[in-house]
Design a protein around this motif. Structure first.
Motif, PDB file in Angstrom:
ATOM      1  N   THR A 130      39.228 -83.421 113.271  1.00  0.00           N
ATOM      2  CA  THR A 130      38.127 -83.432 112.293  1.00  0.00           C
ATOM      3  C   THR A 130      38.700 -83.516 110.883  1.00  0.00           C
ATOM      4  O   THR A 130      39.791 -82.989 110.609  1.00  0.00           O
ATOM      5  CB  THR A 130      37.265 -82.164 112.419  1.00  0.00           C
ATOM      6  N   PRO A 131      37.989 -84.169 109.981  1.00  0.00           N
ATOM      7  CA  PRO A 131      38.479 -84.281 108.604  1.00  0.00           C
ATOM      8  C   PRO A 131      38.493 -82.918 107.905  1.00  0.00           C
ATOM      9  O   PRO A 131      37.610 -82.095 108.126  1.00  0.00           O
ATOM     10  CB  PRO A 131      37.502 -85.214 107.914  1.00  0.00           C
ATOM     11  N   ASN A 132      39.495 -82.720 107.091  1.00  0.00           N
ATOM     12  CA  ASN A 132      39.614 -81.466 106.346  1.00  0.00           C
ATOM     13  C   ASN A 132      38.997 -81.694 104.966  1.00  0.00           C
ATOM     14  O   ASN A 132      39.674 -82.081 104.018  1.00  0.00           O
ATOM     15  CB  ASN A 132      41.084 -81.066 106.240  1.00  0.00           C
ATOM     16  N   TYR A 133      37.701 -81.478 104.876  1.00  0.00           N
ATOM     17  CA  TYR A 133      36.984 -81.747 103.635  1.00  0.00           C
ATOM     18  C   TYR A 133      37.428 -80.814 102.501  1.00  0.00           C
ATOM     19  O   TYR A 133      37.428 -81.212 101.343  1.00  0.00           O
ATOM     20  CB  TYR A 133      35.471 -81.621 103.844  1.00  0.00           C
ATOM     21  N   GLY A 134      37.803 -79.607 102.836  1.00  0.00           N
ATOM     22  CA  GLY A 134      38.276 -78.675 101.813  1.00  0.00           C
ATOM     23  C   GLY A 134      39.529 -79.185 101.128  1.00  0.00           C
ATOM     24  O   GLY A 134      39.673 -79.104  99.910  1.00  0.00           O
ATOM     25  N   TYR A 135      40.442 -79.740 101.916  1.00  0.00           N
ATOM     26  CA  TYR A 135      41.678 -80.293 101.366  1.00  0.00           C
ATOM     27  C   TYR A 135      41.377 -81.481 100.458  1.00  0.00           C
ATOM     28  O   TYR A 135      41.928 -81.594  99.361  1.00  0.00           O
ATOM     29  CB  TYR A 135      42.614 -80.713 102.511  1.00  0.00           C
ATOM     30  N   GLU A 136      40.501 -82.373 100.940  1.00  0.00           N
ATOM     31  CA  GLU A 136      40.147 -83.547 100.153  1.00  0.00           C
ATOM     32  C   GLU A 136      39.485 -83.149  98.838  1.00  0.00           C
ATOM     33  O   GLU A 136      39.781 -83.717  97.782  1.00  0.00           O
ATOM     34  CB  GLU A 136      39.217 -84.458 100.954  1.00  0.00           C
ATOM     35  N   LYS A 137      38.618 -82.157  98.899  1.00  0.00           N
ATOM     36  CA  LYS A 137      37.945 -81.695  97.684  1.00  0.00           C
ATOM     37  C   LYS A 137      38.958 -81.117  96.705  1.00  0.00           C
ATOM     38  O   LYS A 137      38.910 -81.393  95.503  1.00  0.00           O
ATOM     39  CB  LYS A 137      36.896 -80.645  98.035  1.00  0.00           C
ATOM     40  N   ARG A 138      39.897 -80.337  97.209  1.00  0.00           N
ATOM     41  CA  ARG A 138      40.920 -79.730  96.353  1.00  0.00           C
ATOM     42  C   ARG A 138      41.762 -80.810  95.682  1.00  0.00           C
ATOM     43  O   ARG A 138      42.105 -80.703  94.503  1.00  0.00           O
ATOM     44  CB  ARG A 138      41.797 -78.792  97.199  1.00  0.00           C
ATOM     45  N   GLN A 139      42.100 -81.861  96.430  1.00  0.00           N
ATOM     46  CA  GLN A 139      42.885 -82.948  95.861  1.00  0.00           C
ATOM     47  C   GLN A 139      42.114 -83.660  94.748  1.00  0.00           C
ATOM     48  O   GLN A 139      42.682 -84.010  93.712  1.00  0.00           O
ATOM     49  CB  GLN A 139      43.288 -83.948  96.949  1.00  0.00           C
ATOM     50  N   ARG A 140      40.809 -83.859  94.952  1.00  0.00           N
ATOM     51  CA  ARG A 140      39.986 -84.477  93.909  1.00  0.00           C
ATOM     52  C   ARG A 140      39.926 -83.593  92.676  1.00  0.00           C
ATOM     53  O   ARG A 140      40.014 -84.080  91.541  1.00  0.00           O
ATOM     54  CB  ARG A 140      38.563 -84.734  94.421  1.00  0.00           C
ATOM     55  N   GLU A 141      39.779 -82.274  92.893  1.00  0.00           N
ATOM     56  CA  GLU A 141      39.730 -81.337  91.760  1.00  0.00           C
ATOM     57  C   GLU A 141      41.036 -81.352  90.984  1.00  0.00           C
ATOM     58  O   GLU A 141      41.035 -81.344  89.754  1.00  0.00           O
ATOM     59  CB  GLU A 141      39.429 -79.920  92.250  1.00  0.00           C
ATOM     60  N   LEU A 142      42.161 -81.377  91.701  1.00  0.00           N
ATOM     61  CA  LEU A 142      43.466 -81.425  91.037  1.00  0.00           C
ATOM     62  C   LEU A 142      43.634 -82.723  90.253  1.00  0.00           C
ATOM     63  O   LEU A 142      44.171 -82.722  89.140  1.00  0.00           O
ATOM     64  CB  LEU A 142      44.593 -81.281  92.066  1.00  0.00           C
ATOM     65  N   ALA A 143      43.169 -83.832  90.800  1.00  0.00           N
ATOM     66  CA  ALA A 143      43.265 -85.116  90.109  1.00  0.00           C
ATOM     67  C   ALA A 143      42.425 -85.086  88.835  1.00  0.00           C
ATOM     68  O   ALA A 143      42.862 -85.558  87.783  1.00  0.00           O
ATOM     69  CB  ALA A 143      42.811 -86.244  91.024  1.00  0.00           C
ATOM     70  N   LYS A 144      41.205 -84.527  88.913  1.00  0.00           N
ATOM     71  CA  LYS A 144      40.343 -84.409  87.739  1.00  0.00           C
ATOM     72  C   LYS A 144      40.999 -83.538  86.679  1.00  0.00           C
ATOM     73  O   LYS A 144      40.981 -83.861  85.488  1.00  0.00           O
ATOM     74  CB  LYS A 144      38.981 -83.807  88.109  1.00  0.00           C
ATOM     75  N   LYS A 145      41.572 -82.420  87.109  1.00  0.00           N
ATOM     76  CA  LYS A 145      42.215 -81.489  86.175  1.00  0.00           C
ATOM     77  C   LYS A 145      43.397 -82.172  85.477  1.00  0.00           C
ATOM     78  O   LYS A 145      43.559 -82.061  84.258  1.00  0.00           O
ATOM     79  CB  LYS A 145      42.688 -80.246  86.927  1.00  0.00           C
ATOM     80  N   LYS A 146      44.200 -82.895  86.238  1.00  0.00           N
ATOM     81  CA  LYS A 146      45.357 -83.587  85.676  1.00  0.00           C
ATOM     82  C   LYS A 146      44.904 -84.648  84.673  1.00  0.00           C
ATOM     83  O   LYS A 146      45.466 -84.760  83.574  1.00  0.00           O
ATOM     84  CB  LYS A 146      46.159 -84.235  86.802  1.00  0.00           C
ATOM     85  N   LYS A 147      43.872 -85.401  85.030  1.00  0.00           N
ATOM     86  CA  LYS A 147      43.368 -86.445  84.140  1.00  0.00           C
ATOM     87  C   LYS A 147      42.831 -85.838  82.850  1.00  0.00           C
ATOM     88  O   LYS A 147      43.065 -86.353  81.758  1.00  0.00           O
ATOM     89  CB  LYS A 147      42.271 -87.232  84.849  1.00  0.00           C
ATOM     90  N   LYS A 148      42.120 -84.708  82.974  1.00  0.00           N
ATOM     91  CA  LYS A 148      41.558 -84.041  81.798  1.00  0.00           C
ATOM     92  C   LYS A 148      42.673 -83.548  80.876  1.00  0.00           C
ATOM     93  O   LYS A 148      42.598 -83.697  79.655  1.00  0.00           O
ATOM     94  CB  LYS A 148      40.689 -82.870  82.240  1.00  0.00           C
ATOM     95  N   GLU A 149      43.730 -82.966  81.454  1.00  0.00           N
ATOM     96  CA  GLU A 149      44.853 -82.478  80.656  1.00  0.00           C
ATOM     97  C   GLU A 149      45.548 -83.636  79.933  1.00  0.00           C
ATOM     98  O   GLU A 149      45.914 -83.519  78.767  1.00  0.00           O
ATOM     99  CB  GLU A 149      45.846 -81.737  81.539  1.00  0.00           C
TER     100      GLU A 149
END
Length: 65
Positions: free
Chosen positions: A3-22
């Motif tokens: 099954t897909p690990n949606y929590g992991y995918e969400k965390r990766q998206r959040e980290l990408a957003k945070k990095k882009k914002k910084e």
């Protein structure tokens, strides 16, 4: 099938957003700092332009005489 690990995918998206914002904030801060260094030169350039404009006006008066 796994099954897909949606929590992991969400965390990766959040980290990408945070990095882009910084990166955006750093770029903005660098741009702001660059603008401050340009600001003192701006009036100096304006004075140079005003000096160039004065002889041009003097030449116009000479041509009219």
């Amino acid at each position: 099938m796994a099954t897909p690990n949606y929590g992991y995918e969400k965390r990766q998206r959040e980290l990408a957003k945070k990095k882009k914002k910084e990166e955006k904030l750093k770029a903005k801060a660098a741009g702001k700092h660059h603008s401050e260094s340009d600001a003192p030169e701006g009036p100096g350039e304006d004075n140079t332009d005003a000096s160039d404009a004065a002889p041009a006006a003097g030449e116009g008066s000479t041509a009219a005489d």
